[in-house]
Scaffold this motif. Sequence first.
Motif, short mmCIF file in Angstrom:
data_model
loop_
_atom_site.label_atom_id
_atom_site.label_comp_id
_atom_site.label_asym_id
_atom_site.label_seq_id
_atom_site.Cartn_x
_atom_site.Cartn_y
_atom_site.Cartn_z
N TYR A 126 1.29 -1.39 0.08
CA TYR A 126 -0.43 0.07 -0.15
C TYR A 126 0.61 1.01 -0.34
N GLY A 127 0.84 2.15 -1.02
CA GLY A 127 1.42 3.60 -1.18
C GLY A 127 2.41 3.02 -2.06
N GLY A 128 1.99 2.03 -3.24
CA GLY A 128 3.20 1.47 -3.54
C GLY A 128 2.99 1.11 -5.04
N ILE A 129 1.42 1.41 -5.34
CA ILE A 129 0.57 0.06 -5.64
C ILE A 129 1.30 1.06 -7.64
N THR A 130 1.53 0.16 -7.65
CA THR A 130 2.02 0.76 -10.61
C THR A 130 1.39 -0.27 -10.92
N PRO A 131 1.00 0.86 -11.65
CA PRO A 131 -0.16 -0.16 -13.06
C PRO A 131 0.50 -1.12 -13.60
N LEU A 132 2.15 -1.21 -13.30
CA LEU A 132 2.72 -2.43 -14.44
C LEU A 132 3.13 -3.52 -13.32
N GLY A 133 2.25 -4.67 -13.94
CA GLY A 133 2.38 -5.68 -12.61
C GLY A 133 0.67 -6.24 -12.59
N LEU A 134 0.35 -5.49 -13.10
CA LEU A 134 -1.33 -5.45 -12.30
C LEU A 134 -1.98 -6.73 -12.81
N PRO A 135 -2.94 -7.52 -12.06
CA PRO A 135 -3.89 -8.95 -12.84
C PRO A 135 -3.79 -8.46 -14.39
N ALA A 136 -4.02 -9.47 -15.08
CA ALA A 136 -3.83 -9.24 -16.41
C ALA A 136 -4.92 -8.99 -16.97
N ASP A 137 -6.29 -9.62 -16.28
CA ASP A 137 -8.04 -8.91 -16.65
C ASP A 137 -8.77 -7.81 -16.39
N TRP A 138 -7.21 -7.14 -15.34
CA TRP A 138 -7.94 -5.73 -14.74
C TRP A 138 -8.33 -4.74 -15.80
N PRO A 139 -9.39 -4.39 -15.71
CA PRO A 139 -8.87 -3.07 -16.39
C PRO A 139 -8.27 -1.72 -16.17
N VAL A 140 -7.37 -0.93 -17.17
CA VAL A 140 -6.93 0.00 -15.73
C VAL A 140 -6.75 1.27 -16.31
N LEU A 141 -7.36 2.27 -15.99
CA LEU A 141 -7.75 3.47 -16.65
C LEU A 141 -6.82 4.11 -16.75
N VAL A 142 -6.66 5.60 -17.59
CA VAL A 142 -4.93 6.34 -17.39
C VAL A 142 -5.79 7.42 -18.48
N ASP A 143 -5.66 8.32 -17.11
CA ASP A 143 -6.24 9.64 -17.13
C ASP A 143 -4.98 10.50 -19.19
N GLN A 144 -5.56 11.19 -19.80
CA GLN A 144 -5.21 11.36 -21.72
C GLN A 144 -3.83 12.35 -20.36
N ALA A 145 -4.14 12.90 -19.43
CA ALA A 145 -2.90 13.80 -18.92
C ALA A 145 -1.63 13.38 -18.43
N VAL A 146 -1.76 11.51 -17.88
CA VAL A 146 -0.26 10.78 -18.07
C VAL A 146 0.61 10.68 -19.02
N VAL A 147 -0.55 10.14 -20.28
CA VAL A 147 0.19 9.51 -21.21
C VAL A 147 0.53 10.51 -22.07
N ASP A 148 0.57 12.17 -21.85
CA ASP A 148 1.14 13.35 -22.44
C ASP A 148 2.21 13.85 -22.03
N LEU A 149 3.32 13.32 -21.16
CA LEU A 149 4.36 13.44 -20.40
C LEU A 149 5.37 12.64 -21.02
N PRO A 150 6.30 13.13 -21.01
CA PRO A 150 7.73 12.80 -21.45
C PRO A 150 8.31 11.29 -20.61
N TYR A 151 8.62 11.90 -19.55
CA TYR A 151 8.04 11.05 -18.36
C TYR A 151 7.28 11.14 -17.10
N VAL A 152 6.85 9.86 -16.25
CA VAL A 152 5.88 9.80 -14.74
C VAL A 152 6.32 9.63 -13.91
N LEU A 153 6.52 9.76 -12.60
CA LEU A 153 6.84 9.14 -11.68
C LEU A 153 5.40 8.51 -11.24
N VAL A 154 5.85 7.02 -10.54
CA VAL A 154 4.63 5.99 -10.22
C VAL A 154 5.42 5.12 -9.19
#
Length: 192
Positions: A126-154
Amino acid sequence: MQAPIGSFDDATPAPDCLDRLTAPVAEAVRHWQGGVPAAQIVYVDTDPEWADTAVFVEHYGRDLLERSANCVVVSGKRGGETTLAACVVLSTTRVDVNGAVRRQLGARKASFAAMDTATGATGMEYGGITPLGLPADWPVLVDQAVVDLPYVLVGSGRRRGKLLVPGEAFAQLPGAIVLKDLGIATRQDSAS
């Protein structure tokens, strides 16, 4: 190597330090198939004492506030069915759980998942959950503003360490659905 954003003493391509990642995150990096090379996903060692956003940006760089994203686990319910999903939004916004998430999941009710549910289902801290490595059947909803950045810290799957990920890589995650208004301004942001 020098980190692409922030001021970190220890930055390493994630494929070169799989032992620092939780098992599901290490597997996601090991088997990465996105158009962005896995070597562009960077692990930075951070002190878990400074994991909370305000303290973190004070220590590692104020510019990180606008370049950080939170990954939260949500639960959508309709009838007797429950769907778990992840939402990735900039740290300066909050997830539109009752609007965008509920509609996207086709749920009658949506809420943040309980801590035990989130950590148990992801295999991450908890406090470190990341979208990489989530269960394969989960939807991963991503805000467009995240995709638009060159690099993002997660998160990295643990409270110690973070990942610096090219924004476009979030759209390439298994189950990724990019939404324009998933993250909504907080009151503080809307006042400025």
